[in-house]
Design an enzyme around this catalytic site. Sequence first.
Site, PDB file in Angstrom:
ATOM      1  N   SER A  11       0.827  -1.210   0.000  1.00 49.43           N
ATOM      2  CA  SER A  11       0.000   0.000   0.000  1.00 49.43           C
ATOM      3  C   SER A  11       0.863   1.263   0.000  1.00 49.43           C
ATOM      4  CB  SER A  11      -0.890   0.007   1.241  1.00 49.43           C
ATOM      5  OG  SER A  11      -0.083   0.047   2.403  1.00 49.43           O
ATOM      6  N   CYS A  73       2.548  -7.110   1.408  1.00 48.51           N
ATOM      7  CA  CYS A  73       1.514  -6.458   2.205  1.00 48.51           C
ATOM      8  C   CYS A  73       0.692  -7.560   2.869  1.00 48.51           C
ATOM      9  CB  CYS A  73       0.647  -5.609   1.281  1.00 48.51           C
ATOM     10  SG  CYS A  73      -0.809  -4.916   2.070  1.00 48.51           S
ATOM     11  N   GLU A 152       4.102   6.052   7.388  1.00 52.88           N
ATOM     12  CA  GLU A 152       4.042   6.782   6.105  1.00 52.88           C
ATOM     13  C   GLU A 152       4.476   8.240   6.263  1.00 52.88           C
ATOM     14  OE1 GLU A 152       2.955   5.928   2.770  1.00 52.88           O
ATOM     15  OE2 GLU A 152       3.189   3.848   3.396  1.00 52.88           O
ATOM     16  N   CYS A 186       2.585  -6.627   9.675  1.00 49.23           N
ATOM     17  CA  CYS A 186       2.351  -5.551   8.702  1.00 49.23           C
ATOM     18  C   CYS A 186       3.738  -5.098   8.284  1.00 49.23           C
ATOM     19  CB  CYS A 186       1.580  -4.397   9.349  1.00 49.23           C
ATOM     20  SG  CYS A 186       1.504  -2.921   8.306  1.00 49.23           S
ATOM     21  N   HIS A 188       4.823  -2.402   7.270  1.00 52.39           N
ATOM     22  CA  HIS A 188       5.227  -1.069   7.734  1.00 52.39           C
ATOM     23  C   HIS A 188       5.884  -1.111   9.115  1.00 52.39           C
ATOM     24  CE1 HIS A 188       2.533   0.445   4.574  1.00 52.39           C
ATOM     25  NE2 HIS A 188       3.008   1.662   4.792  1.00 52.39           N
TER      26      HIS A 188
END
Length: 299
Positions: A11, A73, A152, A186, A188
């Site tokens: 993403s 992801c 992000e 995840c 991230h």
Amino acid sequence: MNDRPIGVFDSGLGGLTVLKEIIGLLPGESVVYFGDCGRAPYGIKSPETIRRYTFQNTRFFIETGVKLLVIACNTSSAHAYGPVSAALDFPVVEVIRPGSAAAVRATKNKKIGVIGTAATITSRVYERVIAEMDPSIEVYSKACPLFVPIAEEGPDWWAHEAARIIAGEYLADLRETGIDCLVLGCTHYPLLEEVIRGAAGGGITLISSARAVAAEVRCALDSRGLRAAAEPVKNTGPVESTGPVKNTGPADNAAPPKVSLYTSDSPERFRTLCGSILGATDGADVYTLDIEKYESRLP
Ligand code: DGL
């Protein structure tokens, strides 16, 4: 021998943690990365929307002519790996099984924690996969949706006090469960590793799937004879972090190996943020991708 690129998507920035390990392990391979920053986060969206995004991303990689696709992801892996892998005639690597297997190997007391996006945690995919591997293991999971927007935001926020407070809130319950390892479910989350480690407390091993996914990619290429011709010998060694991104153009199957970066949002911001994770990206071309023009149905 096959010089076509490997496709990797997420993403947004999270999949770069996986990309970095792939480049480190397989420096002879060209890679096309797509970070769907314009539509992130995926993890708070409905399964239907997550599938639509994943299918459109897959269509982009089919048109690009990749030889293997990495769904870097967890959210997309949880909700769309099955249909994507069934529709493609090249291998697809997801991130949930490799991370689960690493946790099953790491746990001593058979209590594993899993943190991920709301969509991943509510799918209960980790519980299912870990139970298949070892039904005697207890899994304690927790959705941590705010970690993705913090990741992000870029490196100034990854170890920020605000991130620390949020991590403390999220992980308070898990600390009480007696888990001895915690899956970063995840891609991230490795960017926030320092605050997550602090909030998890001592004695808990953090498991990121990135390295195991890179090993899985190597295995998938080798078993099908898909490795690039120019693969340097040093690839067989341990996985280390990578050097700068040397990439300079869209995938055109030409040697030497290169990394091409695509995003559905501002390329300048993406370039800077990619640099924070991969190393210098000054020489890299970063492309904007109009992902909505791709079909949302699989072939
Ligand atoms: N990095 C992704 C994952 O592993 C998705 C995060 C998001 O967009 O919510 O789940």
